[in-house]
Every structure is written in structure tokens, then in C-alpha cells.
Design an enzyme around this catalytic site. Sequence first.
Site, short mmCIF file in Angstrom:
data_model
loop_
_atom_site.label_atom_id
_atom_site.label_comp_id
_atom_site.label_asym_id
_atom_site.label_seq_id
_atom_site.Cartn_x
_atom_site.Cartn_y
_atom_site.Cartn_z
N HIS A 196 15.37 38.85 -3.70
CA HIS A 196 16.05 38.52 -4.94
C HIS A 196 17.39 37.88 -4.71
O HIS A 196 17.83 37.01 -5.47
CB HIS A 196 16.15 39.75 -5.83
CG HIS A 196 15.59 39.39 -7.14
ND1 HIS A 196 14.24 39.18 -7.29
CD2 HIS A 196 16.18 39.05 -8.30
CE1 HIS A 196 14.03 38.76 -8.51
NE2 HIS A 196 15.18 38.67 -9.14
N ARG A 303 14.84 36.51 -16.31
CA ARG A 303 14.73 37.81 -15.62
C ARG A 303 15.76 38.75 -16.22
O ARG A 303 16.96 38.50 -16.08
CB ARG A 303 15.01 37.64 -14.13
CG ARG A 303 13.96 36.87 -13.35
CD ARG A 303 14.34 36.84 -11.87
NE ARG A 303 13.25 36.40 -11.04
CZ ARG A 303 13.13 35.16 -10.55
NH1 ARG A 303 14.04 34.25 -10.84
NH2 ARG A 303 12.11 34.84 -9.78
N ARG A 339 11.18 37.93 -19.89
CA ARG A 339 10.29 38.81 -19.14
C ARG A 339 10.78 40.24 -19.30
O ARG A 339 11.98 40.51 -19.14
CB ARG A 339 10.29 38.44 -17.65
CG ARG A 339 9.39 39.37 -16.86
CD ARG A 339 9.29 38.97 -15.42
NE ARG A 339 10.52 39.28 -14.69
CZ ARG A 339 10.68 38.99 -13.40
NH1 ARG A 339 9.72 38.38 -12.73
NH2 ARG A 339 11.79 39.30 -12.79
N GLU A 440 0.69 37.70 -10.65
CA GLU A 440 1.43 37.92 -9.41
C GLU A 440 0.66 38.80 -8.43
O GLU A 440 1.14 39.09 -7.34
CB GLU A 440 2.76 38.65 -9.67
CG GLU A 440 3.48 38.24 -10.89
CD GLU A 440 4.82 38.92 -11.00
OE1 GLU A 440 5.74 38.49 -10.29
OE2 GLU A 440 4.96 39.85 -11.80
N ASN A 463 5.93 34.17 -5.93
CA ASN A 463 6.69 34.97 -4.97
C ASN A 463 5.95 36.28 -4.67
O ASN A 463 5.76 36.67 -3.52
CB ASN A 463 8.08 35.30 -5.51
CG ASN A 463 8.81 34.08 -6.02
OD1 ASN A 463 8.46 32.97 -5.63
ND2 ASN A 463 9.79 34.25 -6.87
N ASP A 464 5.53 36.93 -5.75
CA ASP A 464 4.78 38.17 -5.55
C ASP A 464 3.32 37.91 -5.21
O ASP A 464 2.73 38.65 -4.43
CB ASP A 464 4.88 39.07 -6.79
CG ASP A 464 6.16 39.88 -6.78
OD1 ASP A 464 6.47 40.45 -5.71
OD2 ASP A 464 6.86 39.92 -7.80
N ARG A 474 8.15 40.74 0.95
CA ARG A 474 9.05 39.59 0.77
C ARG A 474 10.48 39.87 1.21
O ARG A 474 11.29 38.96 1.33
CB ARG A 474 9.00 39.07 -0.67
CG ARG A 474 9.43 40.04 -1.72
CD ARG A 474 9.00 39.59 -3.11
NE ARG A 474 10.03 38.85 -3.80
CZ ARG A 474 10.01 38.59 -5.11
NH1 ARG A 474 9.00 38.98 -5.85
NH2 ARG A 474 10.97 37.94 -5.70
N CYS A 511 6.10 30.01 -12.42
CA CYS A 511 7.54 30.28 -12.42
C CYS A 511 8.01 30.86 -11.09
O CYS A 511 9.17 31.23 -10.96
CB CYS A 511 7.93 31.18 -13.58
SG CYS A 511 7.14 32.79 -13.50
C1 PEP Z 1 7.36 35.85 -8.81
O1 PEP Z 1 6.99 36.92 -8.33
O2 PEP Z 1 6.92 34.73 -8.46
C2 PEP Z 1 8.40 35.84 -9.86
C3 PEP Z 1 8.74 34.74 -10.46
O3 PEP Z 1 8.99 37.04 -10.14
P1 PEP Z 1 10.17 37.68 -9.26
O4 PEP Z 1 10.56 36.69 -8.21
O5 PEP Z 1 11.26 37.98 -10.22
O6 PEP Z 1 9.51 38.90 -8.71
MG MG Z 2 7.50 38.75 -9.32
#
Ligand code: PEP
Ligand code: MG
Length: 580
Positions: A196, A303, A339, A440, A463-464, A474, A511
Amino acid sequence: MTTSFQGIGISTSRSLALGPAFVDGRGGRSVSLTLITADQVALEVERLDQAVAAARHALKAVRDQIPRHTPINIADFIDTHLLMLEDAALVEEVRRIVGEQLCNAEWALQLQRDALVRVFDEMDDPYLRTRRDDVEHVVQQIQTFLQTDAPPAELSLQDLEGRVVVARDLNPADAILLRHRGAVAFVTELGGPMSHTAILARSLGVPAVMGIHNITRYLRHGELVLVDGETGSVLADADPHTLAHFRERLRAIEARQIRLRGLIGQPSMTRDGVEISLLANLELPEDVDLAKANGACGVGLYRTEFLYMNRRDLPDEEEHLATYAEIVANLDGIPITIRTLDLGADKQVDSVTDLAVGVSNPALGLRAIRLCLKEPDLFQPQLRAILRASALGPVRLMLPLISNAHEVDTVLGLIEQTKRQLDRDGLDYDPRLPIGAMIEVPAAALTARALARRLDFLSIGTNDLIQYTLAIDRLDESVNYLFDPTHPAILRLVRMTIEAARALNRPVSMCGEMAGDPRFTRLLLGIGLRELSMQPGAILDIKEVVLQADSRKLKRRAAQLFARLDDTDPGALIDALNAA
Ligand code: PEP
Ligand code: MG
């Protein structure tokens, strides 16, 4: 001579920086025992007192410099730490240990830290247990000023204008504060590009290089450091030739930024007339200005975790509503996707850490929608506030980490109940508020049709999705090399989600960070994506690619790429697609 360090690069739209290092050695250094004689005790205690005074001075300076509009309660945190510095249980005891055990102040401080931490660890009350972190932070502050190569007081956390912050680790809240204080780049020993903090760094426009082991030991305070977020390298003590070349690259980036600004007014459309919606991801309410300045046609991901950071209490419904209302008003009619809470795993905050105590694998545990469904007191105020905000402008609600259709049904039921409550309370909301889910988790991608049937839209969180599909944490820099958006499994899951949503006529966007990376734009257009949401600073880079693209040609090329996915390196296939 040039000293060079190689780490994991995190590219940002402005991914190079140059500045003197601010080395934050807290937490990275081990403390060793030095025995002293009885006549050295007074001197050692004086050294301790000076370090405590310097820590107090630094903390007060930080508190005085917190920007007025910081949406998070950092001042309360700092006041707690200042009080602890006055506390006899900490400093008085350390003085006593120095005198009794005839040891150096660092060692005595460490002994007292261990004793206090043990007491906190044994406490049943989860709130008091979180005080353990305060002890750690305060002890680290004092250790910083005790150690001989620690930053002198005038360089302490008050003056970071133009500096490259080098630290063992940075949490997102630190990153916000350091940016406010003028830091131009972050270099850390821990963390990865999808942490993050990294996402936030991109959003703040700060180059960051993470995962360089022991860097806090090798770099010296004030040393001129070149940070290259594109290659993931950090150079210290560069020779004049390297420095001149680096400055040249910085100028080229500036020139490109100016050129890209010329694209702002143009419609985001491919050469063959297909409209591509470019939206912004928001981390903080103030990012709205940047989103608008870059011509975002909406917010594809807001977020909300940052509402919970650097404070001990939870925001109530009115605070949620005030925050959303201000953003909606600032967006002047541009739609926003809010979200719901995604706390847990990589997004820890003090107010809910007690819920995760003892959890061995937080990424697979009680995070995001799971946490919200288990803790209605956490979720309800936010649901009510999002619904109420929907009366003020175009708002959509998005659910994180959905892994099965039953979860969707449960949340939809809760939202219906909340609407009835609002009716009873005479409060307005949009009865047709669109509700969507993030894709995700591999299970969500594989059952995207069932989810899309229940919902108004889907958004792919790569990302997830990458973390869970490829089984890589991650946050763990040791497995970051496996983090690969071009892995055939990821490409197939992304395509599968897009096809499921399109079959049911549901809008689908992306996203995750993949959406803001120009290397993947042609491929994503080729597999049918028409909505991309990204950190505001990336919008014009992506638009440049969109304007040159031909969607029909890309569709054909993407189909060819998928046909060869198992036989050829996907990265090479994507390079070929980009070059064609
Ligand atoms: C993701 O997981 O791609 C996402 C956009 O959410 P975050 O990065 O906030 O977990
Ligand atoms: Mg995520």
C-alpha cells in the site's frame, strides 16, 4: 566513485529523484551492551536525557508541522508519544538501570523496553495491548538520538524538504506525512511494488524503490542519492558524468509531462472511434484536484481506508458522510465509486488491530468484506453514509474481496435493510445506487457470471488477483520477482471476467495497478476493456496510448496472443503486440 544499490523498482509517472539522503535508522540497528564505570554514570545519564530532550523536540516540531487539512488524526498520536517521554516508568527506570547495572543508555533502554512490552503482551484488554506499539515507537525515537551516527537534531523528522528518505520500512501513514514534509523519494529495505505504501507513493507522485536490503546501513546522512524508480536502482556518491546524465533524464521527464498536458482536453478515443473511459483512483480526498486536472472522467476507486489511519477511534456515520459529501461536491458531477472498507492484511490500522491478533495469515483471513460482515458496528455507519452521499451526486458502491455469490447476497440484503432504516429516519439516498464488486480472488473471476448477475458492475483488482492467483504475498519483497501481470493465469482470469460481464451487459473496469501501466494498455483494449481506473498521475500516459490505438487491430492481435500463450513467453508476446 559511484556506490550503487539495486532493489525492486516502482515506476511512477515521475520516477526519478535526486536529493540528499535522510537515513532513518530506527528499527534497523541492533543494540549492544557496553559496560561503564561508576564515575561514568552521570555522563551516561546526561546522554540519555539529551536524547530524550531531542526526541521531544523532534516530536513537537512534527506536531507543529502537520498540515491543517490532513484528514487523519496524527496529532493525537504524537501527543501520546510526548506523554510517554515524560513518563517515569520509561525514562526514570532507564536512568536507574544505567546506575545499577553500569551499562550504556542504549542497553538500559532496551532492557526497559523489553520489560514494558512483556507487560503489555500479557494484557487481556486489546486496546491496552495496542499501547505496546507506542512503547516501541518512543523507544525507537530515543535510540535514534542516542546512537552516534543518528541524525543530528536539526535533521530530525522536521526538515525533509528535497530529501530522499531512506528507511527500513514505511507504512502508508508515514508516507503521507513525509511527503507533506517535502520528501522527494522513498527508499526502503522492506516492502514491494504492490504494497500500500508503494501504491500511495505513486499516487503522491513520489518515486520509491523498495526491497534494498541493509540500505540504511550503507547510506550516510546528507549523501547525494539518485533514485531511479524505473530501473529500481539507487546510486550514491555518483561521479559528475553519471550525475549529468541523470539530470538530463530528469529534464526529459519534465518535458514529456508538459507535452502530455496538451492531451487533457482531447476526447479519450481510439483511432477507430471507440471511447475509452479513463478514471482516477483516489487515496485521499485531496487527490480529487489531481484527478480533475488530468481530465479523469470519474473516480473508479476511492479507497476509504485512509479515514481510519493514524487514530485510535473509528469514524462515525457523520464523519464518513462529511468526507464523502466534500469529495462529491468537489467532483462537480463526475461519478465516484466508493469502495467499502478494505482493512486487514496489508492495510492495518490501530482501531481494528485487535481483531487480527494471533492471525497467522492475514491476507487469507478476516479482511475487507469479511471483516465488515463480521463486525456490523464497523460496516453500518459506512453503508449508511455511502447511501446518504448518493443523494448528493453520482455515487457507486463497490465491495472488496468478494469470493462467492453468497457474500454478495448477504451484503445486498444488508443494503436493503439500511435503506429501510434511512426511510424510517427520513434521510435521502439514491434508491438505484449502483452496487458492484471487485474481482480480486481467482474464485471471483471464475464465477464472475454469477456475481455479475447479482450486481450492477465489476472492477478487476489486479493487485490482489495476482497475489492470490500466483500465491505471492504482495508485501514480501523476497517473492516480488514472481509478481507478474503477464502470467498466463492472470491474463486468462482477466479475459474471463471481461467476457462474463459483457455477456450480461454489465460495465467492467480495471482498477488495479495494471490499468495504469502503459505496457499493458493495448493488450487490455484488445481483450475488450473500455474502462480503466488508475492513479491520477498515470492518466495522460495511458491516454497517449489510447489515442494511437486501433481497437479492431488490437482485438485481432490479442486473440493471436492468447492462442500462443502456452508456447511463448507472454512478456515477449506483449512486447510484440506493443511494437506492431
Ligand atoms: C487491487 O487489489 O487491485 C486493488 C485495487 O485494491 P487494493 O490495492 O486497495 O487492495
Ligand atoms: Mg485489493
